[in-house]
Design an enzyme around this catalytic site. Structure first.
Site, PDB file in Angstrom:
ATOM      1  CB  ILE A  45      -0.406   0.105   0.833  1.00 15.25           C
ATOM      2  CG1 ILE A  45      -1.767  -1.382   1.140  1.00 15.25           C
ATOM      3  CG2 ILE A  45      -1.697   1.052   1.774  1.00 15.25           C
ATOM      4  CD1 ILE A  45      -2.572  -1.703   2.644  1.00 15.25           C
ATOM      5  CE  LYS A  68       3.269  -3.653   8.818  1.00 11.38           C
ATOM      6  NZ  LYS A  68       3.050  -5.217   9.468  1.00 11.38           N
TER       7      LYS A  68
HETATM    8  N1  HSE Z   1       3.751  -9.355  10.163  1.00 10.02           N
HETATM    9  C1  HSE Z   1       3.277  -7.995   9.572  1.00 10.02           C
HETATM   10  C2  HSE Z   1       2.250  -8.324   9.567  1.00 10.02           C
HETATM   11  C3  HSE Z   1       4.672  -7.727   8.390  1.00 10.02           C
HETATM   12  O1  HSE Z   1       2.224  -8.975   9.810  1.00 10.02           O
HETATM   13  O2  HSE Z   1       2.026  -6.859   9.138  1.00 10.02           O
HETATM   14  C4  HSE Z   1       3.981  -7.409   7.341  1.00 10.02           C
HETATM   15  O3  HSE Z   1       4.742  -5.467   8.249  1.00 10.02           O
END
Ligand code: HSE
Ligand code: NAP
Length: 357
Positions: free
Chosen positions: A136, A203
């Site tokens: 994305i 994130k």
């Molecule tokens: N472990 C992470 C997830 C990988 O499942 O989103 C992607 O950043």
């Protein structure tokens, strides 16, 4: 043909996916981007480990300096994960004028200022689209969208959690659903990062930094994962007409404070995140000026993540072709290193403008 030389850190789910994409898409890259990508060395922990991709043994190394000290390596692509030694390797690469492309949200969130300062000082690119939402394009969208004041950024940002919640609703136990996610290459090297909300917290910290010019404060994030969510919780939400999803959210309140949280949330029909299933992620960016923008797509997995990495490598190439190198800004005590790094970045840029090779 434009050529770029890559040093790859890591050859697991993502690094292996990157290798495979470069091999599989080489004719496409040549035809559509006039680009040839040469992966010169690949750093791993154990060169003898069996791998799911056919990487020549001669490419593998356990010595990071083969990449960091190779003047031919233009770009370091990092897919090893974790904080250290990734932080040290990325800082070394940037200081030497090597461009950095990373999928590692931990190092980006925890060393945000330090990495950006090193990139600014040498003029090297620091790109990390793959670190949030995999394919994305949210990292590259936010600087443009946040030209107008952003009110909130929120989304489903952990593919593993969303996959597990989806599969639990279909009757699987959490442990079995996690095992599937691991087999599919979605989960973190330490899957408690997925289950306990840390991965989504890293994130959303990156998205909040871009949306609100916020220096990531991980201790200030309210964090709850899906570990304690039961099948009964999911089915009860469903019976009441809701989707139980793991949502990460960052917003600026009226006093200007940025509030960041991750938690399981019951979403009503009509909510922009309602109906996001499996490994899919979605992100909503809200503003009083432009309304809402929603982006969605595969949020984990080798192919989607490798695509984001390759997209960033292409951005490096575009930058080398079109941009003048940034002037070096010397932090105290590092002037010589910075000048050397800036000279390396400038020479790479000059090469790309056809001035020398
Ligand atoms: N472990 C992470 C997830 C990988 O499942 O989103 C992607 O950043
Ligand atoms: P992985 O499968 O565990 O692979 C990690 C790779 O890095 C392995 O090849 C490992 O070597 C190597 N490595 C780890 N530590 C090392 C060290 N200290 N020195 C040398 N090599 C080292 O992990 P992954 O799933 O590919 O994830 C990698 C990164 O991508 C993480 O930052 C993750 O958050 C991020 N990411 C993952 C996804 C996804 O869908 N999986 C999506 C987006 C972003 P060996 O093979 O020898 O052990």
């Amino acid at each position: 043909m434009r050529e770029i030389t890559v040093g790859l850190l890591g050859c697991g789910n993502v690094g292996g996916g990157f290798w495979q994409l470069i091999i599989g898409a080489r004719h496409h890259l040549a035809a559509h981007k006039n680009l040839s990508v040469d992966i010169r060395h690949i750093l791993v922990r154990d060169v003898n480990r069996p791998r799911s991709v056919a990487v020549p043994r001669s490419h593998l190394t356990t010595d990071p300096w083969r990449i960091l000290e190779d003047p031919e390596v233009d770009v370091v692509v990092e897919a090893m994960g974790g904080f250290e030694p990734a932080r040290t390797y990325l800082l070394e690469a940037l200081r030497r004028g090597k461009h950095v492309v990373t999928a590692n949200k931990v190092v980006m969130a925890r060393a945000w200022d330090e990495l950006h300062e090193a990139a600014q000082a040498s003029g090297a690119c620091l790109f990390y689209e793959a670190a949030a939402g995999a394919v994305i394009p949210v990292i590259r969208s936010l600087p443009g969208l946040s030209a107008a004041p952003v009110r909130a950024v929120y989304g489903i940002l952990n593919g593993t959690s969303n996959y597990i919640l989806t599969r639990m609703a279909e009757g699987l136990s959490q442990a079995d659903a996690l095992a599937e996610a691991q087999r599919l290459g979605y989960a973190e090297p330490d899957p408690s990062d997925d289950l306990d909300g840390r991965d989504a917290a890293y994130k959303i910290a990156l998205l909040a930094a871009l949306a609100f010019d916020w220096s990531p404060d991980l201790d200030g994030i309210e964090m709850k994962g899906i570990r304690n969510v039961s099948t009964e919780d999911i089915l009860a939400a469903q019976e009441a007409g809701f989707d139980l999803r793991h949502v990460a959210r960052a917003e600026r309140d009226e006093s200007g404070q940025v509030k960041v949280s991750v938690a399981p949330v019951e979403l009503p029909p009509g909510h922009p995140l309602y109906g996001i299933r499996g490994v899919e992620n979605a992100v909503v960016i809200e503003s009083d000026v432009f309304g809402a923008v929603t982006l969605k797509g595969a949020g984990a997995g080798p192919g989607p993540t490798a695509t984001a990495l390759l997209g960033d490598v292409c951005r490096v190439v575009d930058r080398l072709v079109w941009a003048e190198p940034s002037p070096a800004v010397s932090p105290a005590g590092a002037a010589a290193d910075v000048a050397a790094g800036a000279a390396a970045a400038a020479s790479a840029a000059a090469r790309w403008r056809g001035e020398s090779r």
